[in-house]
Scaffold this motif. Structure first.
Motif, PDB file in Angstrom:
ATOM      1  N   ARG A  28       0.825  -1.214   0.000  1.00 28.36           N
ATOM      2  CA  ARG A  28       0.000   0.000   0.000  1.00 28.36           C
ATOM      3  C   ARG A  28       0.855   1.260   0.000  1.00 28.36           C
ATOM      4  N   GLY A  29       2.050   1.186   0.585  1.00 29.75           N
ATOM      5  CA  GLY A  29       2.877   2.372   0.743  1.00 29.75           C
ATOM      6  C   GLY A  29       3.821   2.727  -0.391  1.00 29.75           C
ATOM      7  N   PRO A  30       4.194   1.790  -1.268  1.00 25.53           N
ATOM      8  CA  PRO A  30       5.162   2.119  -2.323  1.00 25.53           C
ATOM      9  C   PRO A  30       4.666   3.185  -3.304  1.00 25.53           C
ATOM     10  N   LEU A  31       5.623   3.796  -3.976  1.00 27.12           N
ATOM     11  CA  LEU A  31       5.308   4.765  -5.027  1.00 27.12           C
ATOM     12  C   LEU A  31       5.159   4.086  -6.382  1.00 27.12           C
ATOM     13  N   GLU A  87      -6.953   5.022 -10.254  1.00 27.58           N
ATOM     14  CA  GLU A  87      -8.362   5.274 -10.603  1.00 27.58           C
ATOM     15  C   GLU A  87      -9.284   5.216  -9.391  1.00 27.58           C
ATOM     16  N   ILE A  88      -9.067   4.234  -8.509  1.00 30.60           N
ATOM     17  CA  ILE A  88     -10.059   4.017  -7.435  1.00 30.60           C
ATOM     18  C   ILE A  88      -9.498   4.248  -6.034  1.00 30.60           C
ATOM     19  N   ASN A  89      -8.250   4.581  -5.887  1.00 25.50           N
ATOM     20  CA  ASN A  89      -7.480   4.853  -4.663  1.00 25.50           C
ATOM     21  C   ASN A  89      -6.892   3.564  -4.087  1.00 25.50           C
ATOM     22  N   ILE A  90      -5.867   3.725  -3.288  1.00 29.10           N
ATOM     23  CA  ILE A  90      -5.073   2.582  -2.843  1.00 29.10           C
ATOM     24  C   ILE A  90      -5.845   1.659  -1.889  1.00 29.10           C
ATOM     25  N   ASN A 170      14.226  -1.882  -2.483  1.00 21.30           N
ATOM     26  CA  ASN A 170      13.206  -1.104  -1.759  1.00 21.30           C
ATOM     27  C   ASN A 170      11.772  -1.463  -2.133  1.00 21.30           C
ATOM     28  N   ALA A 171      11.601  -2.354  -3.113  1.00 23.07           N
ATOM     29  CA  ALA A 171      10.268  -2.842  -3.529  1.00 23.07           C
ATOM     30  C   ALA A 171       9.314  -1.710  -3.905  1.00 23.07           C
ATOM     31  N   HIS A 191       4.956   3.809 -12.008  1.00 26.12           N
ATOM     32  CA  HIS A 191       4.767   4.697 -10.859  1.00 26.12           C
ATOM     33  C   HIS A 191       3.291   5.058 -10.685  1.00 26.12           C
ATOM     34  N   ARG A 192       2.906   5.226  -9.435  1.00 29.90           N
ATOM     35  CA  ARG A 192       1.526   5.584  -9.086  1.00 29.90           C
ATOM     36  C   ARG A 192       1.370   7.098  -9.167  1.00 29.90           C
TER      37      ARG A 192
END
Length: 210
Positions: A28-31, A87-90, A170-171, A191-192
């Protein structure tokens, strides 16, 4: 230090449910990269020793455990893409990945133990949310290991195609190396764009080109 046990699964079975799946997500946290979820139904007669929250295990230990889980448990791993995250959030995307993981099990479960404080709204079976479930439930711990090993491998593979961002180590999380590479190398298709550090760089570049 407490370790996960089978009490949540046993309690669910005492309520009449026969196939209890543990469900967890990672990423959930990665960029960069997808969000990945896993659903696992353990065989009570063949539970690998040492199951725990994947973050508390070494990569080598996780690899050994996933091999045992794939041999002895019903394991399903699924993803929600970067495009879906944007599109729909993390949060919704992580729940979508969970729903897909549950749907992918070889035999449908009749109950799910979900890591976190929310039950995905698209779920069509009874479920229970457990905060810090990966440290409490063996099935959720197994799911956390399955999700993390698969996602880490995906990010390692992507790192070979997009060197410089450090995704192999760093995944996709926003480490110093990753943030500096974003500034110097730019934004990749993985990238998000809805995440602030990525969005800000795109905005900067747009202003520079205007």
């Amino acid at each position: 230090m407490s370790t996960p046990d089978f009490s949540f699964e046993t309690e669910s079975q005492m309520q009449g449910f026969t196939r209890v799946a543990g469900v967890d997500e990672v990423g959930r946290g990665p960029l960069a990269g997808p969000v990945t979820a896993a659903a696992v139904v353990l065989d009570p007669a063949h539970i690998p020793p040492g199951l725990n929250d994947s973050k508390k295990l070494t990569a080598k230990r996780r690899q050994a455990l996933i091999a045992l889980l794939l041999e002895h448990a019903d394991v399903s791993i699924a993803h929600a893409s970067v495009e879906e995250i944007d599109e729909i959030n993390i949060l919704r995307a992580s729940h979508l990945a969970m729903e897909r993981a549950i749907a992918g099990l070889r035999t449908p479960p009749d109950f799910a133990l979900i890591d976190g404080n929310l039950i995905p709204r698209g779920l069509t079976l009874p479920a229970r949310a457990i905060i810090k479930g990966d440290a409490l439930s063996l099935s959720i711990a197994a799911a956390s290991i399955a999700a993390k090993t698969r996602r880490d491998q995906m990010m390692w593979d992507l790192a070979q195609q997009f060197p410089g961002y450090g995704w192999d180590s760093n995944a996709g999380y926003p480490t110093k190396q990753h943030r500096e590479a974003l500034q110097n190398l730019g934004v990749t298709p993985h990238h998000r764009r809805s995440f602030k550090p990525v969005h800000n760089i795109l905005y900067q570049h747009k202003n520079l080109s205007d």
